[in-house]
Motif scaffolding. Structure first.
Motif, PDB file in Angstrom:
ATOM      1  N   HIS A  83       0.852  -1.192   0.000  1.00  0.00           N
ATOM      2  CA  HIS A  83       0.000   0.000   0.000  1.00  0.00           C
ATOM      3  C   HIS A  83       0.885   1.238   0.000  1.00  0.00           C
ATOM      4  CE1 HIS A  83      -3.038   2.917   1.178  1.00  0.00           C
ATOM      5  NE2 HIS A  83      -3.970   1.998   0.970  1.00  0.00           N
ATOM      6  N   GLY A  84       1.108   1.809  -1.189  1.00  0.00           N
ATOM      7  CA  GLY A  84       2.038   2.927  -1.333  1.00  0.00           C
ATOM      8  C   GLY A  84       1.764   4.103  -0.423  1.00  0.00           C
ATOM      9  N   PRO A  85       0.508   4.624  -0.362  1.00  0.00           N
ATOM     10  CA  PRO A  85       0.239   5.783   0.497  1.00  0.00           C
ATOM     11  C   PRO A  85       0.527   5.529   1.973  1.00  0.00           C
ATOM     12  CG  PRO A  85      -1.503   5.525  -1.121  1.00  0.00           C
ATOM     13  CD  PRO A  85      -0.640   4.310  -1.241  1.00  0.00           C
ATOM     14  N   LEU A  86       0.220   4.335   2.463  1.00  0.00           N
ATOM     15  CA  LEU A  86       0.520   4.040   3.871  1.00  0.00           C
ATOM     16  C   LEU A  86       2.020   3.974   4.101  1.00  0.00           C
ATOM     17  CD1 LEU A  86      -2.048   1.343   5.079  1.00  0.00           C
ATOM     18  CD2 LEU A  86      -1.912   3.748   5.728  1.00  0.00           C
ATOM     19  N   GLN A  87       2.735   3.321   3.203  1.00  0.00           N
ATOM     20  CA  GLN A  87       4.184   3.232   3.362  1.00  0.00           C
ATOM     21  C   GLN A  87       4.818   4.621   3.282  1.00  0.00           C
ATOM     22  OE1 GLN A  87       5.752   0.580   4.273  1.00  0.00           O
ATOM     23  NE2 GLN A  87       4.150  -0.957   3.990  1.00  0.00           N
ATOM     24  N   ARG A  88       4.286   5.453   2.392  1.00  0.00           N
ATOM     25  CA  ARG A  88       4.806   6.814   2.286  1.00  0.00           C
ATOM     26  C   ARG A  88       4.527   7.606   3.568  1.00  0.00           C
ATOM     27  NH1 ARG A  88       1.773   8.354  -1.393  1.00  0.00           N
ATOM     28  NH2 ARG A  88       3.083   7.794  -3.171  1.00  0.00           N
ATOM     29  N   LEU A  89       3.294   7.484   4.074  1.00  0.00           N
ATOM     30  CA  LEU A  89       2.933   8.188   5.302  1.00  0.00           C
ATOM     31  C   LEU A  89       3.803   7.726   6.462  1.00  0.00           C
ATOM     32  CD1 LEU A  89       1.050  10.140   6.799  1.00  0.00           C
ATOM     33  CD2 LEU A  89      -0.544   8.222   7.108  1.00  0.00           C
ATOM     34  N   ASN A  90       4.093   6.435   6.527  1.00  0.00           N
ATOM     35  CA  ASN A  90       4.951   5.917   7.591  1.00  0.00           C
ATOM     36  C   ASN A  90       6.334   6.555   7.530  1.00  0.00           C
ATOM     37  OD1 ASN A  90       5.251   3.760   9.757  1.00  0.00           O
ATOM     38  ND2 ASN A  90       6.936   3.204   8.411  1.00  0.00           N
ATOM     39  N   ARG A  91       6.886   6.681   6.322  1.00  0.00           N
ATOM     40  CA  ARG A  91       8.199   7.309   6.184  1.00  0.00           C
ATOM     41  C   ARG A  91       8.149   8.792   6.534  1.00  0.00           C
ATOM     42  NH1 ARG A  91       7.934   4.431   1.433  1.00  0.00           N
ATOM     43  NH2 ARG A  91       7.848   6.315   0.150  1.00  0.00           N
ATOM     44  N   GLU A  92       7.070   9.468   6.150  1.00  0.00           N
ATOM     45  CA  GLU A  92       6.943  10.892   6.467  1.00  0.00           C
ATOM     46  C   GLU A  92       6.868  11.115   7.976  1.00  0.00           C
ATOM     47  OE1 GLU A  92       3.481  12.129   4.392  1.00  0.00           O
ATOM     48  OE2 GLU A  92       4.457  12.213   2.428  1.00  0.00           O
ATOM     49  N   ARG A  93       6.100  10.273   8.648  1.00  0.00           N
ATOM     50  CA  ARG A  93       5.998  10.407  10.111  1.00  0.00           C
ATOM     51  C   ARG A  93       7.353  10.138  10.759  1.00  0.00           C
ATOM     52  NH1 ARG A  93       0.738   9.280  12.205  1.00  0.00           N
ATOM     53  NH2 ARG A  93      -0.717  10.458  10.893  1.00  0.00           N
ATOM     54  N   ARG A  94       8.044   9.142  10.253  1.00  0.00           N
ATOM     55  CA  ARG A  94       9.357   8.803  10.802  1.00  0.00           C
ATOM     56  C   ARG A  94      10.317   9.972  10.644  1.00  0.00           C
ATOM     57  NH1 ARG A  94      14.709   8.194   8.315  1.00  0.00           N
ATOM     58  NH2 ARG A  94      15.861   6.682   9.591  1.00  0.00           N
ATOM     59  N   GLU A  95      10.348  10.549   9.444  1.00  0.00           N
ATOM     60  CA  GLU A  95      11.267  11.655   9.193  1.00  0.00           C
ATOM     61  C   GLU A  95      10.917  12.871  10.040  1.00  0.00           C
ATOM     62  OE1 GLU A  95      10.865  12.075   5.017  1.00  0.00           O
ATOM     63  OE2 GLU A  95      11.906  10.174   4.584  1.00  0.00           O
ATOM     64  N   GLN A  96       9.624  13.126  10.223  1.00  0.00           N
ATOM     65  CA  GLN A  96       9.212  14.265  11.038  1.00  0.00           C
ATOM     66  C   GLN A  96       9.592  14.069  12.495  1.00  0.00           C
ATOM     67  OE1 GLN A  96       7.864  17.020   9.621  1.00  0.00           O
ATOM     68  NE2 GLN A  96       8.120  17.996  11.611  1.00  0.00           N
ATOM     69  N   GLU A  97       9.381  12.863  12.999  1.00  0.00           N
ATOM     70  CA  GLU A  97       9.736  12.592  14.393  1.00  0.00           C
ATOM     71  C   GLU A  97      11.233  12.737  14.616  1.00  0.00           C
ATOM     72  OE1 GLU A  97       8.225   9.667  16.908  1.00  0.00           O
ATOM     73  OE2 GLU A  97       6.468   9.222  15.670  1.00  0.00           O
ATOM     74  N   LEU A  98      12.018  12.185  13.703  1.00  0.00           N
ATOM     75  CA  LEU A  98      13.463  12.265  13.870  1.00  0.00           C
ATOM     76  C   LEU A  98      13.944  13.703  13.728  1.00  0.00           C
ATOM     77  CD1 LEU A  98      14.745   9.105  11.968  1.00  0.00           C
ATOM     78  CD2 LEU A  98      14.166   9.366  14.370  1.00  0.00           C
ATOM     79  N   LYS A  99      13.311  14.446  12.847  1.00  0.00           N
ATOM     80  CA  LYS A  99      13.696  15.843  12.648  1.00  0.00           C
ATOM     81  C   LYS A  99      13.399  16.678  13.882  1.00  0.00           C
ATOM     82  CE  LYS A  99      12.513  19.889   9.841  1.00  0.00           C
ATOM     83  NZ  LYS A  99      11.664  20.388   8.721  1.00  0.00           N
ATOM     84  N   ASP A 100      12.237  16.463  14.466  1.00  0.00           N
ATOM     85  CA  ASP A 100      11.811  17.303  15.585  1.00  0.00           C
ATOM     86  C   ASP A 100      12.377  16.869  16.927  1.00  0.00           C
ATOM     87  OD1 ASP A 100      10.365  18.699  13.777  1.00  0.00           O
ATOM     88  OD2 ASP A 100       8.418  17.828  14.305  1.00  0.00           O
ATOM     89  N   GLY A 120      17.163  -0.856  10.944  1.00  0.00           N
ATOM     90  CA  GLY A 120      17.528  -0.361  12.266  1.00  0.00           C
ATOM     91  C   GLY A 120      16.339  -0.231  13.199  1.00  0.00           C
ATOM     92  N   LEU A 121      16.594   0.418  14.347  1.00  0.00           N
ATOM     93  CA  LEU A 121      15.586   0.617  15.369  1.00  0.00           C
ATOM     94  C   LEU A 121      15.557   2.079  15.782  1.00  0.00           C
ATOM     95  CD1 LEU A 121      16.366  -2.429  17.707  1.00  0.00           C
ATOM     96  CD2 LEU A 121      14.585  -2.306  15.951  1.00  0.00           C
ATOM     97  N   VAL A 122      14.422   2.496  16.317  1.00  0.00           N
ATOM     98  CA  VAL A 122      14.285   3.809  16.939  1.00  0.00           C
ATOM     99  C   VAL A 122      13.818   3.577  18.366  1.00  0.00           C
ATOM    100  CG1 VAL A 122      13.056   6.001  16.938  1.00  0.00           C
ATOM    101  CG2 VAL A 122      13.752   4.975  14.772  1.00  0.00           C
ATOM    102  N   ALA A 123      14.553   4.164  19.318  1.00  0.00           N
ATOM    103  CA  ALA A 123      14.200   4.014  20.729  1.00  0.00           C
ATOM    104  C   ALA A 123      13.568   5.304  21.222  1.00  0.00           C
ATOM    105  CB  ALA A 123      15.442   3.683  21.552  1.00  0.00           C
ATOM    106  N   LYS A 124      12.335   5.220  21.727  1.00  0.00           N
ATOM    107  CA  LYS A 124      11.644   6.379  22.291  1.00  0.00           C
ATOM    108  C   LYS A 124      11.713   6.275  23.810  1.00  0.00           C
ATOM    109  CE  LYS A 124       8.565   7.120  18.377  1.00  0.00           C
ATOM    110  NZ  LYS A 124       7.194   7.492  17.959  1.00  0.00           N
ATOM    111  N   VAL A 125      12.462   7.209  24.423  1.00  0.00           N
ATOM    112  CA  VAL A 125      12.775   7.126  25.850  1.00  0.00           C
ATOM    113  C   VAL A 125      12.013   8.207  26.609  1.00  0.00           C
ATOM    114  CG1 VAL A 125      14.607   7.131  27.577  1.00  0.00           C
ATOM    115  CG2 VAL A 125      15.077   6.277  25.269  1.00  0.00           C
ATOM    116  N   ASN A 126      11.382   7.812  27.690  1.00  0.00           N
ATOM    117  CA  ASN A 126      10.631   8.750  28.536  1.00  0.00           C
ATOM    118  C   ASN A 126      11.602   9.512  29.442  1.00  0.00           C
ATOM    119  OD1 ASN A 126       8.775  10.081  30.133  1.00  0.00           O
ATOM    120  ND2 ASN A 126       8.185   8.266  31.311  1.00  0.00           N
ATOM    121  N   VAL A 127      11.952  10.731  29.054  1.00  0.00           N
ATOM    122  CA  VAL A 127      12.920  11.517  29.832  1.00  0.00           C
ATOM    123  C   VAL A 127      12.250  12.306  30.945  1.00  0.00           C
ATOM    124  CG1 VAL A 127      14.622  11.662  27.999  1.00  0.00           C
ATOM    125  CG2 VAL A 127      12.814  13.399  28.139  1.00  0.00           C
ATOM    126  N   ASP A 128      10.941  12.159  31.103  1.00  0.00           N
ATOM    127  CA  ASP A 128      10.241  12.722  32.255  1.00  0.00           C
ATOM    128  C   ASP A 128       9.753  11.604  33.178  1.00  0.00           C
ATOM    129  OD1 ASP A 128      10.514  15.454  32.005  1.00  0.00           O
ATOM    130  OD2 ASP A 128       8.848  15.649  30.600  1.00  0.00           O
TER     131      ASP A 128
END
Length: 766
Positions: free
Chosen positions: A450-467, A679-687
């Motif tokens: 499903h191209g749009p879902l895969q694209r959206l997944n990459r966009e969300r990933r890039e936005q999260e890593l950017k921010d 690879g992996l992305v680790a989301k750590v609760n710093v609070d």
């Protein structure tokens, strides 16, 4: 009952209706001498009925859905019968949506286009009202459907496993058990009140209270009798007949000021006492949302009435089903271009329409459930689900949007035998079987492609890593030498490998306005006049055939006059995607094909509006098997292998304002997300509360070091947990739980162990 007059019977009925606790019901029965065992009959005429009643829905909300469905069934049956139509005949509507159109004037059986006043008027036919306590409410379902004669209670309301509605195509109830599934959740005594009167048109010319009057009964659970191994369910029926009385109407409907102030002239009332609700909030809030999730498309709107003391919430709302909620709020909560639709071929089950809904980040909370992402429906009702972790499977990899996606498979059209094998009679879970595995495999392929879902997944990933990406260079520098010298740690990490994600052909169309019935459905690259299109396909592979159309996205999945797709020969169709004017047909090379074959492919798209279908005749030319091109070696490959270059996880530090989005709380540690590559992305609760507490006690100069120790220590633990649980379906829950425990003791452990001397004892350190 021989000592109780007809007037008294009606009074007893209303006393029971106005009671809001099972103990009060028991006291009323005792007061009138109606608790004597000889006055009660076994439910369904089966003394050993516990196994039937108790082996149904696994949650109280799912069981409550069946009550709502039964009321809608009753409304349709009434409208069918008063028109003189045999419900089992070909003249009757063949599904619930055509019944809604025929009987209630809803075009296509679709609630979405109706104005609020129109929805409200229709919703008066079925009411669900909450009274009593907040945590153990009483739920009363009132409908103005066909109702039942008092003399027929034993073969309708109080029956089990009879074929009352088995051959009626436009109703949901088939197994004659769903109504009893709510009993185990009704308090400690498992009590239910039933009141009903047959519509006068259906008993015209007949006489006698047992035909034309109101009947009522109470269902209860009796503890095991002497010599019996299990308890059983029974209903009040003195002398084998339920109590009955004459009255033109009864005050049983919810009104503006009362739970039972509105009048009902015919129909049915079901009251469940002290129900084990999953939601202590107002009925118009969490329960309304959950009912919508279970009723993706509902044939008629239902009024939900809150009559407990919840002043902060609206006392009423209208249940319209999830698809209507999505349509109503589309602009504010959905990603552009969604919902979209498609068709997926399931071996043994045929072609199944699929709808995909993607929400903007954090906007789908009230629409989605944390547990399920894929919903399998029959006539709009959810019959089974696949867990949200299904979206994180290795083949799918939608980790960054898994909490914002809903996939709906319309299984109404699959063969009856397959449907029986796939869905439990309780209609709330899937049976592990060949059909279930085939559907999982087909949906997996559909979502991976499903191209749009895969694209959206990459966009969300890039936005999260950017921010929010933390600077992980210190982690690499600090740990590299340690990991290089530790085989145990090094085995947890790999260099990573880029994985290509299927790209959708062409640019994403953001603005598209389609038509309900398309005027064209044509190949994107048409063949020359007089020639057939020729598509090349490698042996053992698949190929994509592209079309353009002006059809709306839900053309294949909507309830009202959907489009249909026919592909021949059999065994060649895999899946089709329809989105924003582009249709992508995926066909696979037949197993019997050989290199050089030219296979004639017939594609037909049509709908009830058309005099003739859109037809395409395509030639599929089979080529040599595709041989993947080997990657050119890089000059630095050998150096990287020798130096042990690491694919350390990317780190996103999550602060308290993001807890809700990430499903964190004050004690959460981290969760691991699979990246779009290997690879992996680790989301750590710093609070985290334990980190914050430690930092408050530390001197300012040490606080940054504490934070880094906490983050890096959790990341190392998280990678180890990922390695341990990556093959488990519940790996997300396991990692979250384990990292919470690690976070609690991580910093004290580092402090204690760091202070140890070679000859020191624990007491010395303390």
């Amino acid at each position: 009952m021989s000592t109780v007059t007809s007037v008294d019977v009606g009074g007893i009925c209303l006393e029971l209706l106005n009671a809001d606790h099972e103990d009060h019901v028991a006291a009323i029965l005792s007061h009138y001498g109606l608790d004597d065992d000889v006055l009660w009959s076994p439910l369904g005429g089966i003394e050993n009925n516990l196994s039937i009643v108790g082996n149904q829905q696994s949650s109280p909300t799912t069981a409550l859905v069946e009550k709502v469905i039964n009321s809608i069934d009753s409304l349709f049956l009434l409208q069918c019968r008063i028109r003189g139509i045999d419900p089992e005949s070909a003249a009757a509507p063949q599904d619930m949506f055509r019944a809604a159109e025929m009987f209630f004037g809803m075009k296509g059986g679709d609630i979405a286009p109706l104005k609020p006043a129109e929805r409200g008027k229709l919703a008066e036919h079925v009411q669900l009202t909450a009274t009593g306590g907040r945590r153990d409410p009483c739920y009363t379902i009132v409908d103005s459907g066909e109702g039942q004669c008092p003399q027929d209670f034993g073969s309708t309301f109080c029956s089990l496993v009879r074929s009352n509605k088995l051959r009626i195509p436009f109703v949901q109830g088939k197994f004659n058990m769903g109504g009893s599934g709510a009993l185990p959740f009704a308090g400690q005594r498992n009590m239910q009140l039933i009141i009903s009167r047959r519509h006068p048109e259906l008993v015209r010319g007949e006489e006698g209270t047992r035909k034309t009057g109101w009947g009522f009964t109470v269902v209860r659970r009796r503890n095991p009798r002497a010599g019996a191994r299990s308890s059983s369910y029974e209903y009040l029926a003195p002398g084998g007949q339920v109590p009955c009385f004459d009255a033109t109407e009864l005050p049983v409907r919810a009104s503006r000021d009362s739970a039972c102030g509105g009048m009902l002239r015919w129909g049915s009332v079901i009251k469940l006492y002290n129900y084990q609700s999953d939601f202590p909030s107002a009925i118009t809030f969490d329960l309304a949302y959950e009912l919508s999730r279970r009723l993706y498309q509902i044939a008629l709107p239902v009024r939900l009435c809150e009559r407990r003391d919840y002043r902060a919430h609206s006392p009423e709302t209208i249940l319209t089903g999830m698809s209507v909620r999505v349509a109503d709020d589309r602009a504010g909560v959905l990603e552009a271009g969604f919902p979209d639709s498609g068709i997926v071929h399931v071996d043994g089950a045929g072609d199944v329409p699929v709808e995909v809904v993607a929400f903007k980040a954090g906007k789908g909370r009230s629409f989605l459930t944390p547990q399920a992402a894929v919903f399998l429906t029959v006539n709009g009702q959810v019959h089974g689900t696949m867990p949200r972790r299904f979206l994180t499977r290795e083949a799918i990899k939608l980790d960054f949007i898994k909490n914002d996606v809903m996939v709906v498979l319309n299984c109404t059209g699959i063969p009856a035998r397959v449907r029986e094998d796939l869905f439990m009679p309780s209609r709330d879970r899937l049976r592990e079987c060949t059909a279930q595995r085939a559907i999982e495999e087909a949906v997996e392929q559909f979502l991976a492609d499903h191209g749009p879902l895969q694209r959206l997944n990459r966009e969300r990933r890039e936005q999260e890593l950017k921010d929010r990406l933390a600077d992980d260079q210190p982690l690499t520098d600090a740990l590299k030498s340690v990991i290089d010298n530790s085989p145990e740690l090094r085995s947890l990490f790999g260099r990573g490998e880029h994985v290509k994600v299927q790209e959708e052909v062409g640019e994403e169309v953001r603005e598209f306005v389609g038509v309900k019935f398309p005027t064209f459905f044509r190949l994107t690259v048409p063949p020359a006049p007089g020639e057939s299109a020729v598509i090349r396909c490698h042996l053992g592979s698949w190929v994509r055939v592209l079309f353009e159309t002006d059809a709306v996205n839900d053309y294949f999945t909507r309830g009202d006059k959907p489009g249909t797709l026919l592909i021949q020969p059999d065994g060649i169709f895999s899946r089709m995607f329809l989105r924003n004017g582009r249709a992508s047909l995926v066909v696979q090379c037949p197993e019997s094909a050989a290199v050089g074959d030219l296979i004639s492919l017939y594609v037909e798209v049509t709908d009830p509006s058309r005099g003739g279908p859109f037809v395409h005749r395509i030639q599929l030319r089979i080529l040599e098997p595709h041989v993947p091109r080997e990657r050119e070696p890089h000059d630095d490959d050998q150096d990287q292998n020798q130096s042990g270059a690491l694919a350390l996880p990317k780190i996103i530090e999550v602060e308290e304002d993001r807890w809700e989005v990430e499903n964190f709380d004050a004690e959460s540690g981290l969760w691991i997300v699979r990246d779009v590559d290997a690879g992996l992305v680790a989301k750590v609760n710093v609070d985290n509360r334990y980190l914050k507490s430690a930092m408050l006690r530390a001197v300012p100069d040490d606080r940054d070091l504490l934070r880094k120790r906490f983050v890096y220590g959790l990341v190392l633990a998280g990678v180890s947990l990922w390695q341990e649980y990556k093959e488990r379906e519940d790996n997300d829950e396991l990692i979250r739980s384990a990292s919470k425990a690690v976070a609690r003791i991580l910093l004290p452990t580092i402090t204690v162990l760091g202070a140890l001397e070679p000859t020191a004892s624990v007491a010395d350190v303390a």
